[in-house]
Design an enzyme around this catalytic site. Structure first.
Site, mmCIF file in Angstrom:
data_model
loop_
_atom_site.group_PDB
_atom_site.id
_atom_site.type_symbol
_atom_site.label_atom_id
_atom_site.label_comp_id
_atom_site.label_asym_id
_atom_site.label_seq_id
_atom_site.Cartn_x
_atom_site.Cartn_y
_atom_site.Cartn_z
ATOM 1 N N THR A 133 0.823 -1.207 0.000
ATOM 2 C CA THR A 133 0.000 0.000 0.000
ATOM 3 C C THR A 133 0.861 1.263 0.000
ATOM 4 O O THR A 133 2.025 1.227 0.434
ATOM 5 C CB THR A 133 -0.892 -0.014 1.266
ATOM 6 O OG1 THR A 133 -1.464 1.263 1.438
ATOM 7 C CG2 THR A 133 -0.096 -0.338 2.518
ATOM 8 N N ASP A 134 0.262 2.380 -0.412
ATOM 9 C CA ASP A 134 0.982 3.665 -0.316
ATOM 10 C C ASP A 134 0.973 4.205 1.112
ATOM 11 O O ASP A 134 1.652 5.178 1.412
ATOM 12 C CB ASP A 134 0.385 4.701 -1.292
ATOM 13 C CG ASP A 134 -1.081 5.022 -1.036
ATOM 14 O OD1 ASP A 134 -1.704 4.390 -0.160
ATOM 15 O OD2 ASP A 134 -1.610 5.921 -1.721
ATOM 16 N N GLU A 135 0.183 3.553 2.002
ATOM 17 C CA GLU A 135 0.096 4.057 3.372
ATOM 18 C C GLU A 135 1.425 3.913 4.120
ATOM 19 O O GLU A 135 1.644 4.561 5.133
ATOM 20 C CB GLU A 135 -1.042 3.356 4.141
ATOM 21 C CG GLU A 135 -2.364 3.566 3.450
ATOM 22 C CD GLU A 135 -3.578 3.157 4.266
ATOM 23 O OE1 GLU A 135 -3.515 3.183 5.495
ATOM 24 O OE2 GLU A 135 -4.594 2.807 3.638
ATOM 25 N N TYR A 159 -1.896 -0.846 10.910
ATOM 26 C CA TYR A 159 -1.988 -1.479 9.587
ATOM 27 C C TYR A 159 -0.782 -1.105 8.725
ATOM 28 O O TYR A 159 -0.076 -1.980 8.203
ATOM 29 C CB TYR A 159 -3.283 -1.040 8.878
ATOM 30 C CG TYR A 159 -3.298 -1.351 7.396
ATOM 31 C CD1 TYR A 159 -3.278 -2.663 6.939
ATOM 32 C CD2 TYR A 159 -3.302 -0.322 6.447
ATOM 33 C CE1 TYR A 159 -3.275 -2.951 5.570
ATOM 34 C CE2 TYR A 159 -3.298 -0.603 5.080
ATOM 35 C CZ TYR A 159 -3.278 -1.915 4.647
ATOM 36 O OH TYR A 159 -3.266 -2.204 3.300
ATOM 37 N N ALA A 161 2.073 0.139 9.545
ATOM 38 C CA ALA A 161 3.345 -0.327 10.112
ATOM 39 C C ALA A 161 3.544 -1.810 9.818
ATOM 40 O O ALA A 161 4.656 -2.261 9.516
ATOM 41 C CB ALA A 161 3.373 -0.067 11.617
ATOM 42 N N LYS A 163 2.296 -3.443 7.230
ATOM 43 C CA LYS A 163 2.586 -3.589 5.797
ATOM 44 C C LYS A 163 4.020 -3.125 5.514
ATOM 45 O O LYS A 163 4.728 -3.738 4.709
ATOM 46 C CB LYS A 163 1.593 -2.777 4.958
ATOM 47 C CG LYS A 163 0.180 -3.323 4.932
ATOM 48 C CD LYS A 163 0.062 -4.713 4.320
ATOM 49 C CE LYS A 163 0.285 -4.745 2.827
ATOM 50 N NZ LYS A 163 0.020 -6.084 2.242
HETATM 51 P P1 NAD Z 1 -9.278 -7.856 1.756
HETATM 52 O O1 NAD Z 1 -9.306 -7.599 3.225
HETATM 53 O O2 NAD Z 1 -10.475 -7.552 0.940
HETATM 54 O O3 NAD Z 1 -8.887 -9.373 1.462
HETATM 55 C C1 NAD Z 1 -7.858 -10.031 2.148
HETATM 56 C C2 NAD Z 1 -7.962 -11.520 1.854
HETATM 57 O O4 NAD Z 1 -6.864 -12.167 2.510
HETATM 58 C C3 NAD Z 1 -9.254 -12.157 2.374
HETATM 59 O O5 NAD Z 1 -9.788 -13.009 1.397
HETATM 60 C C4 NAD Z 1 -8.795 -12.931 3.608
HETATM 61 O O6 NAD Z 1 -9.582 -14.083 3.888
HETATM 62 C C5 NAD Z 1 -7.370 -13.292 3.220
HETATM 63 N N1 NAD Z 1 -6.522 -13.508 4.406
HETATM 64 C C6 NAD Z 1 -6.403 -12.685 5.477
HETATM 65 N N2 NAD Z 1 -5.579 -13.216 6.373
HETATM 66 C C7 NAD Z 1 -5.134 -14.389 5.855
HETATM 67 C C8 NAD Z 1 -4.253 -15.405 6.322
HETATM 68 N N3 NAD Z 1 -3.648 -15.297 7.515
HETATM 69 N N4 NAD Z 1 -4.026 -16.475 5.538
HETATM 70 C C9 NAD Z 1 -4.661 -16.613 4.332
HETATM 71 N N5 NAD Z 1 -5.519 -15.692 3.854
HETATM 72 C C10 NAD Z 1 -5.751 -14.599 4.605
HETATM 73 O O7 NAD Z 1 -8.017 -7.015 1.238
HETATM 74 P P2 NAD Z 1 -7.819 -6.258 -0.158
HETATM 75 O O8 NAD Z 1 -8.419 -4.914 -0.061
HETATM 76 O O9 NAD Z 1 -8.199 -7.173 -1.261
HETATM 77 O O10 NAD Z 1 -6.233 -6.074 -0.149
HETATM 78 C C11 NAD Z 1 -5.370 -7.065 -0.720
HETATM 79 C C12 NAD Z 1 -3.936 -6.601 -0.567
HETATM 80 O O11 NAD Z 1 -3.758 -5.344 -1.214
HETATM 81 C C13 NAD Z 1 -3.523 -6.397 0.894
HETATM 82 O O12 NAD Z 1 -2.206 -6.871 1.038
HETATM 83 C C14 NAD Z 1 -3.593 -4.895 1.079
HETATM 84 O O13 NAD Z 1 -2.671 -4.480 2.060
HETATM 85 C C15 NAD Z 1 -3.204 -4.404 -0.298
HETATM 86 N N6 NAD Z 1 -3.746 -3.087 -0.677
HETATM 87 C C16 NAD Z 1 -5.080 -2.830 -0.554
HETATM 88 C C17 NAD Z 1 -5.566 -1.588 -0.984
HETATM 89 C C18 NAD Z 1 -7.037 -1.265 -0.935
HETATM 90 O O14 NAD Z 1 -7.428 -0.116 -1.234
HETATM 91 N N7 NAD Z 1 -7.913 -2.204 -0.599
HETATM 92 C C19 NAD Z 1 -4.685 -0.612 -1.484
HETATM 93 C C20 NAD Z 1 -3.335 -0.929 -1.586
HETATM 94 C C21 NAD Z 1 -2.874 -2.169 -1.186
#
Ligand code: NAD
Length: 352
Positions: A133-135, A159, A161, A163
């Protein structure tokens, strides 16, 4: 390619799977432990393709991760599994450290041991793609230039920290062991199949139902909004072209304040499904701000656009229109989730 993808029943992982199935011939093993944020339906027709399989497993389970590497023998890993909701990280940081830090370490170490066992050609071709993430870069003031790949880390929430820690581990496994890893850091995503606790789906659903639209503080916080399918396209290009040791900062060039976002959702919904009681922005309510709420995130995606030959296709207006229409058409999905009364977050507050 055979791709071991973690977190594929979440918001972004499922968009990546749908994109992989529709536009490539790659095979996917989806490793997901199915937390509250996961839904199997989000991958849509992937199970019918014959190139997709879901394994319910937790990435902190080292034996299970090693077994999956040995049996599936991936050419690449796309690591998306994470706890992803900032408010939940404030209320209960422990699981964020477990999944985002310990889980990433466990997956990296299983990948390293498997990768050492490969022949020279397969070792050179292997990729470990970490989605972040950009955070991790902290918060920008109104006139600061956007984040780039070289912006120093300054995470401020449990969160971000966690990441940031995972990003450092991924880079350390490249520098120390030579594991061919790279990182993508991306701005806020929005779009279809987005879990109803995040800002855009929460506001959209509340506006459809005619209930309060809660906005943190004065709504001035700014995020750069990327449509999830554009992100999925960028991530697939990255796993195919990504250079080990590199970082790609992915953004949409669509910065909006939270209040602008809420007004846009109201305007689009008023247009698509007029409410006889009047315009939906009458429902906006300002609520106490999130502790340590970062003011602004924005990415300069120039490097990623050039290196990956990619650009976001949706501007915010187009992406929001598709999103709002999707939530109008898919009530059965979000009504079931809302009825489950999932716990642990600050429901009722608009968050990103
Ligand atoms: P989400 O919360 O919608 O989905 C996370 C998925 O990971 C879920 O299906 C969950 O069941 C699974 N999961 C969680 N813990 C787990 C574990 N211990 N073992 C196996 N599976 C597990 O998240 P998202 O929004 O799809 O984000 C996906 C990735 O992208 C993350 O790494 C997040 O940090 C990153 N990200 C998200 C955004 C955003 O705007 N949503 C932006 C930038 C980066």
């Amino acid at each position: 390619m055979r791709i071991l993808l973690t977190g594929g029943c979440g918001f972004i992982g499922s968009a990546v799977i749908r994109h992989l199935i529709r536009t490539t011939g790659h095979e996917i093993l989806n490793v997901d432990c199915m937390t509250y944020a996961a839904s199997e339906e989000t991958v849509e027709d992937a199970p019918c393709s014959g190139r997709y399989r879901l394994t319910r497993a937790n990435i902190v389970n080292a034996d299970e991760m090693s077994r999956l590497f040995e049996t599936f023998r991936p050419h690449a890993v796309m690591h998306l599994a994470a706890e992803s909701h900032v408010d939940r990280s404030i209320d209960g940081p422990g699981v964020f450290i477990q999944t985002n830090v310990v889980g990433t370490y466990t997956l990296l170490d299983a990948a390293r041991r498997y990768w050492f066992s490969l022949d020279t050609i397969d070792r050179a071709a292997f990729r470990f793609h970490h989605i972040s993430t950009d955070e991790v870069f902290g918060a920008l003031a109104p006139h600061d230039p956007p984040f780039t790949e070289t912006t120093p880390y300054d995470p401020r929430s449990p969160y971000s920290a966690s990441k940031a820690s995972s990003d450092h581990l991924v880079r350390a496994w490249h520098h120390t062991y030579g594991l061919p890893t790279f990182v993508t850091n991306t701005t806020n995503n929005y779009g279809i199949w987005h879990f109803p606790e995040k800002l855009i789906p929460l506001i959209t659903i509340n506006a459809i139902e005619g209930t309060d639209l809660p906005v943190y503080g004065d709504g001035a916080n700014v995020r750069d909004w990327l449509f999830v399918e554009d992100h999925a396209e960028a991530l697939v290009k990255a796993v195919e072209k990504g250079v080990p040791g590199e970082t790609y900062a992915i953004g949409a060039r669509q910065p909006r304040s939270n209040l602008d976002v809420v007004h846009t959702i109201c305007r689009v919904l008023d247009d698509l499904a007029p409410d006889p009681r009047g315009p939906r922005d009458r429902l906006i309510r300002f609520v106490a701000d999130r502790p340590g709420h970062d003011f602004r995130y924005e990415i300069d995606p120039s490097h990623a656009e050039r290196a990956l030959d990619w650009k976001a296709r949706h501007d915010f207006e187009t992406g929001i229109r598709r999103t709002v229409q999707w939530y109008l058409d898919n009530r059965s999905w979000w009504e079931v989730i809302r009825a489950r009364r999932y716990t642990g977050n600050r429901m009722g507050t608009a968050v990103e």
